[in-house]
Write an enzyme that holds these catalytic residues in place. Structure first.
Site, short mmCIF file in Angstrom:
data_model
loop_
_atom_site.label_atom_id
_atom_site.label_comp_id
_atom_site.label_asym_id
_atom_site.label_seq_id
_atom_site.Cartn_x
_atom_site.Cartn_y
_atom_site.Cartn_z
CG ASP A 483 -22.76 24.39 -29.77
OD1 ASP A 483 -23.00 23.72 -30.78
OD2 ASP A 483 -23.64 24.95 -29.09
C1 BGC Z 1 -26.19 20.60 -31.86
C2 BGC Z 1 -25.90 22.07 -31.81
C3 BGC Z 1 -26.31 22.60 -30.48
C4 BGC Z 1 -25.64 21.80 -29.37
C5 BGC Z 1 -25.94 22.29 -27.98
C6 BGC Z 1 -25.56 19.89 -30.69
O1 BGC Z 1 -25.89 18.54 -30.71
O2 BGC Z 1 -25.71 20.06 -33.09
O3 BGC Z 1 -26.56 22.72 -32.88
O4 BGC Z 1 -25.94 23.93 -30.38
O5 BGC Z 1 -25.98 20.45 -29.48
O6 BGC Z 1 -27.13 21.87 -27.47
C1 NOJ Z 2 -27.22 25.89 -31.84
C2 NOJ Z 2 -26.85 26.56 -30.56
O1 NOJ Z 2 -28.01 27.01 -29.89
C3 NOJ Z 2 -25.90 27.70 -30.77
O2 NOJ Z 2 -25.46 28.18 -29.53
C4 NOJ Z 2 -24.73 27.28 -31.63
O3 NOJ Z 2 -23.96 28.43 -31.87
C5 NOJ Z 2 -25.19 26.67 -32.93
N1 NOJ Z 2 -26.07 25.59 -32.67
C6 NOJ Z 2 -24.04 26.22 -33.83
O4 NOJ Z 2 -23.38 25.10 -33.32
#
Ligand code: BGC
Ligand code: NOJ
Length: 811
Positions: A483
C-alpha cells in the site's frame, strides 16, 4: 548475542536481563480484556477496543523508554526495588522474566528477598490478576512495604493525550476497603468503571498522581514510597491513579502472597448507583470474590493453560529440528492468535488509536488461525464481508466495536476483494462447512441489500474482471498489497496521506501482483463453485483465470522476472527498464505460487532472479535497487530512506510467498533457507542486531541499503505470522487442507529426516508419520491410511471418523 533462552517444556521465552535492546512484550487476554506487558512490567490494559476503552495510561515514545505499566515497589529499609526492574531500575541480585502463552512471570531478588509476580487474564473475567509472592530468603526478619501503582487512562486514549483543557478536571475515584474505583465520566455518559484491588487489608492508598509521586518526580522515585507512607489522597481532576500500601512483616524463611486484581465493570443503566453519587459495586465485588485466595488463582491459571494447550495441540510437529518444532508448536501459532485478537490495533508500534481492522489484513490473518478457532473465524469472515460494497469493492478498514466500514480511508485498494475469497476458501477447506456460503450477508452493513456470501465472492471476482487496464491486467486503484505503491496519488505536499490523497484511482495503472492473486484465488473460487454444484460458474471463472494467466505472460513478464505494475503513464514498474526498483518480490512470489509460468520455465527464472538480486543473509528484500529519490509517480514506496520498510526493506510478510513458490517448484532446500532466514528462533543468536523479540516475527527487517541493516521493527502485529505458518505447516511440512481431505505433500530440505505431525482436522485427529528414506526434497511415493494403501497423497475425509493413522513415504 542472546538475552535469554527458550524453555520448550513450559512453552516460555525466558529473558534473563531487563536490559533487552527494545522492550520485549507479551499479550495477556483471550476474549475481550487485554493487556500488553513488557519484560520490565511496562504496558497497558484495555477492554475490547484499545482506543475507546483503555483502562491504564501508557506513554508511547516516552523517554526513558517503556514507562508506565503495572508497577509494584518493594521497600526494604532504604532500598526500593521493582521485580521487573523498571521504573526504579535498582540493580537486582537476580532477574528473570518468563513470557508464556497468555501469561508472564517475573522472578527477581534483592537483599535476600525474592519476589515473583505472575500476571494473566483469566478466561472468563474482565480482569488481570497479578499474584505477588514474597519470600524472605535471608537469615533476618524483615519489615517490608509493598506499594502498587497504576495510572488510569480517562478511557478514550486518543482524547486522553490531547484534550487537557477538559481532562485535567474530570478525574473521579472512590475508595472502599482495599479497592480503588476509577469512575471518570461515570456520572454522565458511561456505565463502566475500573477497579484495582488487593486481597488484603491495606495500610494506605493514593489516588492522586501528584500526591503519590510528588512534585516534578516520576514513577522512578515516588515520594510516597521514599517516605514509606501513602497519603490517602483522593483524586479530583488531574491524573487519577491507584496505589495500595501494604506493610509486610516477613520472618526469615517466610513466604507471603498478595493477589492484585485490575478489572473492568459494566452496569446496566438502571443499576448504576448504590446511593446518590456512589457507584454500584455489586458486580465488582462478585468478580473480586473469585480471586481472593491462591487456590482460586491457581485454578483460574490452570484453566487458562488448559485452554491454550488444547488450542495449540491442533497442529504439532515432532522433527529433528527443535527450532521448527518450537515455532510451529508454540510461538508461530500463538502470534497468529494475537493477530486475531489485535489485528493491527495495539502493540508497541501500533498505538491502539490508529488503524482498526484491515480488510486485507484480517482476511490474511485468518489463514493462520482458521484451524485453531474455526467458529470465530466464521464470524470474522461474516464481519469482513459485511463491509463489502455491492460492486465487489470494499471498505479498506472497519471498526472493531461497531464493525462498520471506516469512511475516512474508504475503499479503492483493489487487492481487497480477492482476499475475501482467500479467507473464505481457507475456512471451507478447513471445516467443510459450506453453509457459510449460503448465509445472507449485508453489503456495507445494510441488511436490506444482503446476499449469500457466495454472491459476495462472485462480486469480488467480477470487480477485478470489470476493472482492467490497457494490458488487460487488474487496475491497481489506490494500491494493492503494497500500500506504499501509490501509482495514482501524485502527492507533492507534506501532510497529505499517501493512502487517501486525491482520486487515486486512475484508469491506467495496473498491478501484476493482483493478476497473480486472481489466478490463485480465481481457481479457489472455481472450486467453491463446484462444491456448490455450479459448474457453469466454475467454468466461467476458469476462463477468466486463463485470460489473466495469458495477460501476465504477455505483458507481465520482463525477461527474467515478473513486472510489478504499470504506472499511471503505463510505464513499467519493477522492470529492467527502470533505473531504480527494477525487481520487486511480490509478483515473483505470488505469480509462481499461483502456478504462473511453471510449465513455461519462467517461474524458475523468476525465482532465480529473486535469489540473485533480492536475497540477503537476513531474508529477501522487497525490491532492488532501492529508490534513492522521491518518485512522484510511485508515491510512498520511494519516500522511505533506502533499506527501510517498503523501500527495499526485508518485508517479512512476503518472504513466505517466495518460499511457498519454491515448494511449488519442489526446491525444498531453498524454500527452507528462505523460511529460516527470517524465523525468530533461528536468529535468536543475533538479538543485538535484530533487536525485537526472538520469539515472534516482525513486519520488517532493514535491508542491505540501510544503516541499521538487519534491525527489525514492528514486531507482533503483522501478516507475517499467518503467512509463515501457512508456509511451514502447509507447504514445507506439507499438510494442506483440501475440500476432499487433508493433503500431505512435504517439500523439505535434504537431511531434514523423518518427522511426524498430529493435526486436528474437522472431527478427526490425524497422526501422520513422514518417512524419507531416499532423502528427497519433494515427492510422495506411497501412503497408508490405517494400514491400507491409498493412491496419491490426499487422505480421504470420512465424516464422523475420529482418528486416522497415516504413513507417508517420500521418494
Ligand atoms: C506503511 C505500511 C502500512 C501503511 C498503512 C505505511 O506508512 O509503510 O506498511 O501498511 O502505512 O497504514
Ligand atoms: C502493512 C499493512 O498492514 C498491510 O496491509 C500492507 O499490505 C503491508 N503493510 C505492505 O505495504
Amino acid at each position: 548475542m542472546k538475552y535469554g533462552h527458550f524453555d520448550d517444556v513450559h512453552q516460555e521465552y525466558v529473558i534473563t536481563t531487563p536490559k533487552t535492546p527494545l522492550p520485549w512484550i507479551n499479550y495477556l487476554g483471550c476474549n475481550e480484556f487485554f493487556s500488553l506487558i513488557s519484560n520490565t512490567c511496562g504496558g497497558y490494559t484495555f477492554y475490547k477496543d484499545a482506543k475507546l476503552l483503555r483502562l491504564t495510561r501508557y506513554r508511547y515514545n516516552n523517554v526513558p523508554a517503556d514507562i508506565n505499566g503495572k508497577y509494584l515497589y518493594i521497600k526494604d529499609g532504604d532500598t526500593v526495588w521493582n521485580p521487573g526492574w523498571q521504573p526504579t531500575k535498582t540493580e537486582l541480585d537476580s532477574y528473570e522474566c518468563r513470557h508464556g502463552i497468555g501469561y508472564s512471570r517475573f522472578t527477581s531478588s534483592k537483599n535476600g528477598v525474592k519476589a515473583s509476580v505472575l500476571s494473566f487474564v483469566p478466561l472468563n473475567d474482565n480482569c488481570e490478576i497479578s499474584q505477588l509472592t514474597l519470600t524472605n530468603g535471608s537469615s533476618e526478619d524483615k519489615k517490608l512495604s509493598v506499594f502498587s501503582y497504576v495510572e488510569w487512562c480517562l478511557w478514550n486514549a486518543d482524547d486522553d493525550m490531547k484534550n487537557f483543557q477538559r481532562n485535567l478536571s474530570t478525574g473521579e475515584v472512590e475508595v472502599q476497603d482495599s479497592t480503588i474505583y476509577h469512575k471518570t465520566e461515570y456520572r454522565e455518559r458511561r456505565n463502566h468503571y475500573a477497579i484495582y484491588s488487593v486481597n488484603t487489608k491495606i495500610d494506605g492508598f493514593d489516588t492522586s498522581r501528584d500526591a503519590f509521586l510528588g512534585a516534578y518526580r516520576g514513577a522512578d522515585s515516588p515520594e510516597a514510597v521514599e517516605n514509606g507512607k501513602c497519603t490517602n489522597s483522593m483524586a479530583s481532576g488531574w491524573s487519577p491513579i491507584a496505589s495500595h500500601q501494604i506493610n509486610v512483616d516477613l520472618a526469615a524463611g517466610e513466604t507471603k502472597t498478595f493477589i492484585f486484581v485490575l478489572g473492568y465493570i459494566e452496569n446496566p443503566e438502571d443499576e448504576k448507583w448504590e446511593s446518590y453519587g456512589v457507584i454500584n459495586k455489586t458486580r465488582a465485588k462478585e468478580m473480586l470474590a473469585k480471586y481472593q485466595t491462591d487456590a482460586q488463582v491457581d485454578e483460574a491459571f490452570a484453566a487458562l493453560q488448559a485452554y491454550w494447550k488444547q488450542l495449540l495441540a491442533r497442529y504439532t510437529v515432532d522433527s529433528a529440528d527443535e527450532k521448527v518444532n518450537r515455532m510451529v508448536n508454540t510461538w508461530n501459532q500463538y502470534q497468529c492468535m494475537v493477530t486475531f485478537n489485535m489485528s493491527r490495533s495495539a502493540s508497541y508500534y501500533e498505538s491502539g488509536i490508529g488503524r482498526g481492522m484491515g480488510f486485507r489484513d484480517s482476511c490474511q490473518d485468518l489463514l493462520g488461525f482458521v484451524h485453531l478457532i474455526p467458529d470465530r473465524a466464521r464470524e470474522r469472515i461474516i464481519d469482513i464481508a459485511s463491509t463489502q460494497f455491492q460492486d465487489g469493492s470494499a471498505y479498506h478498514q472497519y471498526q472493531p466495536l461497531t464493525k462498520k466500514g471506516n469512511s475516512d480511508i474508504g475503499s479503492g485498494f483493489n487487492d481487497d476483494p480477492l482476499w475475501l475469497i482467500a479467507g473464505t476458501s481457507a475456512y471451507v477447506r478447513e471445516t467443510g462447512d459450506t453453509s457459510i456460503l449460503t448465509q445472507m450477508v449485508p453489503f456495507d452493513n445494510d441488511m436490506s441489500v444482503a446476499a449469500p456470501l457466495m454472491d459476495h465472492l462472485k462480486r469480488s471476482l467480477d470487480y477485478i474482471i470489470n476493472h482492467k487496464g490497457p494490458h488487460n491486467l487488474p487496475l491497481i486503484g489506490r494500491a494493492d498489497w503494497n500500500d506504499c505503491l501509490n501509482l495514482n496519488c501524485f502527492s507533492a505536499h507534506p501532510g497529505e496521506s499517501f493512502q487517501t490523497f486525491g482520486p487515486s484511482e486512475g484508469p491506467v495503472a495496473e498491478s501484476v501482483f493482483i493478476a497473480g492473486m486472481f489466478v490463485k484465488y480465481g481457481e479457489e473460487y472455481a472450486q467453491l463453485c463446484e462444491l456448490m454444484g455450479d459448474d457453469t460458474e466454475a467454468a466461467r471463472a476458469r476462463k477468466e483465470v486463463q485470460a489473466m494467466y495469458d495477460a501476465i505472460l504477455k505483458d507481465g513478464w520482463d525477461g527474467d522476472w515478473f513486472v510489478r505494475a504499470y504506472d499511471a503513464y503505463s510505464h513499467k514498474v519493477g522492470s529492467r527498464e527502470c533505473r531504480e526498483g527494477q525487481i520487486y518480490i511480490e509478483p515473483q512470489g505470488f505469480c509462481v505460487l499461483a502456478g504462473v509460468g511453471v510449465k513455461e520455465g519462467l517461474a524458475e527464472k523468476a525465482l532465480n532472479s529473486v535469489k540473485e538480486r533480492l536475497d540477503t543473509k537476513y531474508g529477501v528484500m522487497i525490491l532492488q535497487p532501492a529508490y534513492t529519490e522521491y518518485h512522484l509517480e510511485l508515491g510512498e514506496v520511494s519516500s522511505y530512506p533506502p533499506g527501510y520498510k517498503e523501500n527495499a526493506g526485508i518485508f517479512c510478510h512476503n518472504n513466505p510467498w517466495v518460499s511457498i513458490a519454491e515448494t511449488v517448484l519442489g526446491r525444498g532446500d531453498r524454500a527452507f533457507e528462505i523460511y529460516r532466514k527470517t524465523c525468530p528462533a533461528y536468529i535468536e543468536d543475533i538479538s543485538e542486531i535484530h533487536r525485537t523479540e526472538p520469539y515472534v516475527y516482525s513486519q520488517m527487517v532493514a535491508g542491505k541499503d540501510a544503516k541499521f541493516y538487519g534491525e527489525a521493527k514492528n514486531s507482533w502485529l503483522t501478516g507475517t505470522a499467518a503467512w509463515t505458518f501457512v508456509n511451514i505447516s502447509q507447504y514445507i511440512l506439507g499438510v494442506y487442507p483440501t475440500h476432499q481431505g487433508l493433503s500431505v505433500d512435504p517439500c523439505i530440505p535434504k537431511g531434514f529426516g523423518d518427522f511426524s505431525i498430529t493435526r486436528k482436522f474437522r472431527e478427526g485427529i490425524y497422526h501422520i508419520q513422514v518417512k524419507n528414506p531416499q532423502n528427497v526434497e519433494k515427492g510422495v511415493v506411497s501412503m497408508t491410511v490405517d494400514g491400507k494403501a491409498v493412491d496419491g497423497h490426499i487422505i480421504p475425509y470420512e465424516k464422523g471418523k475420529e482418528e486416522y493413522n497415516i504413513v507417508i513415504t517420500m521418494g
